[in-house]
Design a protein around this motif. Structure first.
Motif, PDB file in Angstrom:
ATOM      1  N   LEU A  90      33.143  38.021  29.166  1.00  0.00           N
ATOM      2  CA  LEU A  90      32.047  37.058  29.000  1.00  0.00           C
ATOM      3  C   LEU A  90      32.140  36.367  27.651  1.00  0.00           C
ATOM      4  CD1 LEU A  90      28.929  38.834  30.529  1.00  0.00           C
ATOM      5  CD2 LEU A  90      30.019  36.742  31.315  1.00  0.00           C
ATOM      6  N   GLU A  91      32.505  37.160  26.628  1.00  0.00           N
ATOM      7  CA  GLU A  91      32.590  36.557  25.293  1.00  0.00           C
ATOM      8  C   GLU A  91      33.707  35.515  25.240  1.00  0.00           C
ATOM      9  OE1 GLU A  91      32.873  37.933  20.631  1.00  0.00           O
ATOM     10  OE2 GLU A  91      32.343  39.409  22.145  1.00  0.00           O
ATOM     11  N   ILE A  92      34.827  35.807  25.939  1.00  0.00           N
ATOM     12  CA  ILE A  92      35.926  34.830  25.960  1.00  0.00           C
ATOM     13  C   ILE A  92      35.431  33.521  26.586  1.00  0.00           C
ATOM     14  CG2 ILE A  92      38.187  34.274  26.983  1.00  0.00           C
ATOM     15  CD1 ILE A  92      38.967  37.157  26.736  1.00  0.00           C
ATOM     16  N   LEU A  93      34.714  33.632  27.700  1.00  0.00           N
ATOM     17  CA  LEU A  93      34.228  32.416  28.383  1.00  0.00           C
ATOM     18  C   LEU A  93      33.169  31.705  27.550  1.00  0.00           C
ATOM     19  CD1 LEU A  93      34.010  33.774  32.024  1.00  0.00           C
ATOM     20  CD2 LEU A  93      35.640  32.115  31.152  1.00  0.00           C
ATOM     21  N   GLY A  94      32.327  32.501  26.873  1.00  0.00           N
ATOM     22  CA  GLY A  94      31.241  31.916  26.083  1.00  0.00           C
ATOM     23  C   GLY A  94      31.735  31.200  24.836  1.00  0.00           C
ATOM     24  N   GLN A  95      32.840  31.714  24.251  1.00  0.00           N
ATOM     25  CA  GLN A  95      33.320  31.146  22.976  1.00  0.00           C
ATOM     26  C   GLN A  95      34.560  30.284  23.181  1.00  0.00           C
ATOM     27  OE1 GLN A  95      31.493  31.606  20.518  1.00  0.00           O
ATOM     28  NE2 GLN A  95      30.403  33.539  20.769  1.00  0.00           N
ATOM     29  N   ALA A  96      34.699  29.685  24.359  1.00  0.00           N
ATOM     30  CA  ALA A  96      35.920  28.937  24.670  1.00  0.00           C
ATOM     31  C   ALA A  96      36.213  27.843  23.644  1.00  0.00           C
ATOM     32  CB  ALA A  96      35.797  28.326  26.057  1.00  0.00           C
ATOM     33  N   ARG A  97      35.162  27.290  23.033  1.00  0.00           N
ATOM     34  CA  ARG A  97      35.335  26.184  22.080  1.00  0.00           C
ATOM     35  C   ARG A  97      35.960  26.650  20.765  1.00  0.00           C
ATOM     36  NH1 ARG A  97      35.665  22.800  24.860  1.00  0.00           N
ATOM     37  NH2 ARG A  97      34.154  21.805  26.188  1.00  0.00           N
ATOM     38  N   ASP A  98      35.803  27.952  20.456  1.00  0.00           N
ATOM     39  CA  ASP A  98      36.255  28.442  19.146  1.00  0.00           C
ATOM     40  C   ASP A  98      37.357  29.499  19.306  1.00  0.00           C
ATOM     41  OD1 ASP A  98      36.616  29.217  16.600  1.00  0.00           O
ATOM     42  OD2 ASP A  98      34.506  29.597  16.141  1.00  0.00           O
ATOM     43  N   PRO A  99      38.630  29.068  19.219  1.00  0.00           N
ATOM     44  CA  PRO A  99      39.727  30.014  19.432  1.00  0.00           C
ATOM     45  C   PRO A  99      39.692  31.211  18.476  1.00  0.00           C
ATOM     46  CG  PRO A  99      40.555  27.767  19.403  1.00  0.00           C
ATOM     47  CD  PRO A  99      39.107  27.702  19.001  1.00  0.00           C
ATOM     48  N   GLU A 100      39.113  31.032  17.280  1.00  0.00           N
ATOM     49  CA  GLU A 100      39.093  32.144  16.321  1.00  0.00           C
ATOM     50  C   GLU A 100      38.290  33.326  16.849  1.00  0.00           C
ATOM     51  OE1 GLU A 100      38.050  30.069  12.575  1.00  0.00           O
ATOM     52  OE2 GLU A 100      39.822  31.121  11.818  1.00  0.00           O
ATOM     53  N   LEU A 101      37.255  33.030  17.667  1.00  0.00           N
ATOM     54  CA  LEU A 101      36.424  34.107  18.214  1.00  0.00           C
ATOM     55  C   LEU A 101      37.082  34.734  19.449  1.00  0.00           C
ATOM     56  CD1 LEU A 101      32.932  32.455  17.723  1.00  0.00           C
ATOM     57  CD2 LEU A 101      33.890  34.348  16.425  1.00  0.00           C
ATOM     58  N   VAL A 102      38.005  34.004  20.076  1.00  0.00           N
ATOM     59  CA  VAL A 102      38.715  34.563  21.240  1.00  0.00           C
ATOM     60  C   VAL A 102      39.847  35.484  20.755  1.00  0.00           C
ATOM     61  CG1 VAL A 102      40.045  33.961  23.325  1.00  0.00           C
ATOM     62  CG2 VAL A 102      38.131  32.538  22.618  1.00  0.00           C
ATOM     63  N   GLN A 103      40.284  35.253  19.475  1.00  0.00           N
ATOM     64  CA  GLN A 103      41.396  36.013  18.894  1.00  0.00           C
ATOM     65  C   GLN A 103      41.313  37.517  19.146  1.00  0.00           C
ATOM     66  OE1 GLN A 103      44.220  35.234  17.640  1.00  0.00           O
ATOM     67  NE2 GLN A 103      44.121  34.045  15.770  1.00  0.00           N
ATOM     68  N   LYS A 104      40.117  38.078  18.915  1.00  0.00           N
ATOM     69  CA  LYS A 104      40.019  39.545  18.943  1.00  0.00           C
ATOM     70  C   LYS A 104      40.242  40.133  20.340  1.00  0.00           C
ATOM     71  CE  LYS A 104      34.918  39.818  18.925  1.00  0.00           C
ATOM     72  NZ  LYS A 104      34.380  38.577  18.366  1.00  0.00           N
ATOM     73  N   HIS A 105      40.210  39.286  21.370  1.00  0.00           N
ATOM     74  CA  HIS A 105      40.437  39.794  22.738  1.00  0.00           C
ATOM     75  C   HIS A 105      41.877  39.573  23.205  1.00  0.00           C
ATOM     76  CE1 HIS A 105      36.170  40.460  23.090  1.00  0.00           C
ATOM     77  NE2 HIS A 105      35.942  39.209  22.750  1.00  0.00           N
ATOM     78  N   ILE A 106      42.688  38.915  22.367  1.00  0.00           N
ATOM     79  CA  ILE A 106      44.044  38.545  22.814  1.00  0.00           C
ATOM     80  C   ILE A 106      44.905  39.789  23.055  1.00  0.00           C
ATOM     81  CG2 ILE A 106      45.303  38.265  20.607  1.00  0.00           C
ATOM     82  CD1 ILE A 106      45.294  35.488  23.125  1.00  0.00           C
ATOM     83  N   LYS A 107      44.618  40.870  22.322  1.00  0.00           N
ATOM     84  CA  LYS A 107      45.373  42.122  22.466  1.00  0.00           C
ATOM     85  C   LYS A 107      45.234  42.659  23.892  1.00  0.00           C
ATOM     86  CE  LYS A 107      47.238  46.005  20.485  1.00  0.00           C
ATOM     87  NZ  LYS A 107      48.046  46.387  21.622  1.00  0.00           N
ATOM     88  N   LYS A 108      44.059  42.394  24.511  1.00  0.00           N
ATOM     89  CA  LYS A 108      43.843  42.912  25.880  1.00  0.00           C
ATOM     90  C   LYS A 108      44.623  42.086  26.899  1.00  0.00           C
ATOM     91  CE  LYS A 108      39.327  44.338  24.365  1.00  0.00           C
ATOM     92  NZ  LYS A 108      38.115  43.625  24.008  1.00  0.00           N
ATOM     93  N   CYS A 109      44.960  40.847  26.527  1.00  0.00           N
ATOM     94  CA  CYS A 109      45.725  39.998  27.456  1.00  0.00           C
ATOM     95  C   CYS A 109      47.214  40.309  27.381  1.00  0.00           C
ATOM     96  CB  CYS A 109      45.517  38.526  27.133  1.00  0.00           C
ATOM     97  SG  CYS A 109      43.795  38.022  27.178  1.00  0.00           S
ATOM     98  N   PHE A 110      47.710  40.514  26.143  1.00  0.00           N
ATOM     99  CA  PHE A 110      49.144  40.787  25.947  1.00  0.00           C
ATOM    100  C   PHE A 110      49.282  42.019  25.075  1.00  0.00           C
ATOM    101  CE2 PHE A 110      48.659  36.105  26.063  1.00  0.00           C
ATOM    102  CZ  PHE A 110      49.265  35.885  27.292  1.00  0.00           C
ATOM    103  N   GLU A 111      50.018  43.012  25.568  1.00  0.00           N
ATOM    104  CA  GLU A 111      50.175  44.285  24.863  1.00  0.00           C
ATOM    105  C   GLU A 111      50.761  44.092  23.463  1.00  0.00           C
ATOM    106  OE1 GLU A 111      50.024  48.189  24.005  1.00  0.00           O
ATOM    107  OE2 GLU A 111      49.131  47.270  25.783  1.00  0.00           O
ATOM    108  N   GLY A 112      51.745  43.188  23.333  1.00  0.00           N
ATOM    109  CA  GLY A 112      52.457  43.078  22.055  1.00  0.00           C
ATOM    110  C   GLY A 112      51.936  42.012  21.106  1.00  0.00           C
ATOM    111  N   VAL A 113      50.807  41.365  21.448  1.00  0.00           N
ATOM    112  CA  VAL A 113      50.297  40.288  20.590  1.00  0.00           C
ATOM    113  C   VAL A 113      48.940  40.699  20.021  1.00  0.00           C
ATOM    114  CG1 VAL A 113      49.650  37.843  20.498  1.00  0.00           C
ATOM    115  CG2 VAL A 113      51.453  38.587  22.051  1.00  0.00           C
ATOM    116  N   LYS A 114      48.872  40.767  18.689  1.00  0.00           N
ATOM    117  CA  LYS A 114      47.590  41.133  18.075  1.00  0.00           C
ATOM    118  C   LYS A 114      46.760  39.877  17.831  1.00  0.00           C
ATOM    119  CE  LYS A 114      45.606  43.446  14.069  1.00  0.00           C
ATOM    120  NZ  LYS A 114      45.814  43.654  12.629  1.00  0.00           N
ATOM    121  N   ASN A 115      47.404  38.843  17.295  1.00  0.00           N
ATOM    122  CA  ASN A 115      46.733  37.573  17.006  1.00  0.00           C
ATOM    123  C   ASN A 115      47.635  36.405  17.345  1.00  0.00           C
ATOM    124  OD1 ASN A 115      44.263  38.450  15.875  1.00  0.00           O
ATOM    125  ND2 ASN A 115      45.310  38.990  13.983  1.00  0.00           N
TER     126      ASN A 115
END
Length: 288
Positions: free
Chosen positions: A1-26
């Motif tokens: 939900l937070e990813i969808l809610g903060q779509a305009r601000d990539p900096e806030l989506v950053q912290k969830h990127i680890k869950k999308c790709f195992e080897g990518v932290k940021n």
């Protein structure tokens, strides 16, 4: 939900990127200047290793669209960089230290395995033609290469470079062990099961892309084992270490790659704590 809610601000989506790709932290972001949007210019692994994207990805529109674009950017970038990395590995004049420092650990390992596959195949073909010591010559070269890597690891290195080298040496030592086994079992043709049962990596021109008229793309890496061929996935892994490969692991890999090729599933069974999950994860890392 937070990813969808903060779509305009990539900096806030950053912290969830680890869950999308195992080897990518940021993601490495470039902030917007006049009339420009946020751009992703690279990927950062948990241990600080960075990979630059070959073309910056604009982060605009719905979040699920630009996350998909970042993934596409990752795949095309790693594909192009792998070919560069492999060309540099095959150039005899290039010092291995420069090669190790310049490229990501995952690409070093894959390039090393492509080179090993090519060398062993040509040595086995020479054996067929009657040059009996061809495989021993290749093995001597492999031992020298491992010696060079071991000398490098004794020098002062950053934490990231050290973990790169440890994983690379782990895989290269297994490659040498395979050559030892083939020599002791008198394997003398490229069609012998001792060789076909190994995980082999090759760079090829993709026939589907050529048929679609897409010339000029970098060569594609494929992973072969027994009579199966699977695509290399090009997902960025970071430097997350590799397992020592034992004959048992090899047998698991053979079963699992065959299952995948036949569009089936594989389920390793056995007592707890013997490395079933880790072996499956390591095969995933190998095929990215």
């Amino acid at each position: 939900l937070e990813i969808l809610g903060q779509a305009r601000d990539p900096e806030l989506v950053q912290k969830h990127i680890k869950k999308c790709f195992e080897g990518v932290k940021n993601m490495e972001l470039q902030p917007p200047s006049q009339n420009r949007r946020w751009e992703c210019i690279g990927l950062i692994a948990p241990d600080g290793e960075k990979v630059k994207l070959t073309a910056a990805v604009k982060l605009e529109g719905p979040v699920e669209v630009w996350l998909g674009s970042v993934e596409k950017g990752m795949l095309t970038s790693l594909r192009a960089i792998l070919v560069k990395c492999h060309n540099m590995n095959m150039t005899p004049k290039v010092r291995k230290e420069k090669w190790v420092k310049e490229f990501a650990g995952q690409l070093l390992i894959t390039s090393g395995q492509i080179k090993w596959t090519t060398d062993c195949t040509s040595a086995l073909q020479k054996c067929e033609r009657g040059q009996k010591n061809a495989l021993r010559m290749v093995r001597r070269g492999q031992s020298k290469h491992i010696g060079n890597l071991c000398n490098m690891i004794r020098k002062p290195l950053t934490k990231c470079e050290r973990s790169k080298l440890v994983a690379l040496i782990t895989i290269e030592v297994h490659a040498r062990d395979v050559q030892d086994r083939m020599i002791s079992l008198k394997t003398e043709t490229a069609n012998h099961f001792n060789w076909l049962s190994q995980l082999r990596f090759e760079l090829i021109d993709d026939p589907a892309e050529i048929a679609a008229g897409q010339q000029g793309l970098p060569q594609k890496c494929v992973v072969k084992q027994t009579n199966t061929t699977g695509p290399y996935g090009y997902e960025y892994q970071g430097n997350n270490g590799r397992l020592v490969v034992t004959p048992m692991t090899d047998r698991c890999y053979m079963t699992l790659t065959t299952a995948m090729y036949l569009k089936r599933g594989g389920a390793p069974a056995g007592p707890a704590g013997t490395g079933k999950t880790e072996s499956v994860k390591d095969l995933g890392k190998g095929m990215a």
